[in-house]
Design a protein around this motif. Sequence first.
Motif: not given
Length: 212
Positions: A93-95, A144-149, A153-159, A192-198
Amino acid sequence: MTGIVLYGFDGSTYVRTVRMLLAEKGAHYEQVPVNVLKGEPRQPEHVARHPFGKVPVLDHDGFRIIETGAIASYLDEVLPGPSFTPESPRDRARMRMAMGIVDSYGYGALIAVAGYHLFPDFIGGPDEEARKHAIAGSRRVLQELMKLRGGSAFIAGERPSLSDFYLAPICFLVSLTPDANELFAADGFAGGGSRYRQCRATRRRHPNLAEI
């Protein structure tokens, strides 16, 4: 699986989403260029593929699919390799929420920010008020996307999931602009916590996807 044909323009973030997924699946495919900047999606040949003149379009062994969400979900199901659809109903659902947010609210705002700096003629020329409005809209979407996250580690889980493929290409374009720091200061992007920073890592892993 064989017989995959992708119609689309390398500069399209949605086409990149599909290409990234195909690359992760190790799938062989043919790409037929459809140049958005030259108006080719509106030509009769492509309108016959997509009645609304958009990209991407995917043909697979005689089966045609339009709309990126449908294409990505289909490919994730039929192609061998890792699955990018979460197992948990809540993560799925998050995805899907994230993909819907990008489609409905994120793409227009984020592409307006990128376009102001990278391809102003395509968006009707530089407009400072439109840029400010797009920055505000983009920050709201990213928050809002980061609230979902949450703490994942990722938007909808650890993978990674399909929602990460949705967001990465457009974030990469924004990362090339002077507005990147302001946008990525949104909640959840700082540090450094967000994958999208890179986001630039997208280019290192799939350099052909970063060409405009």
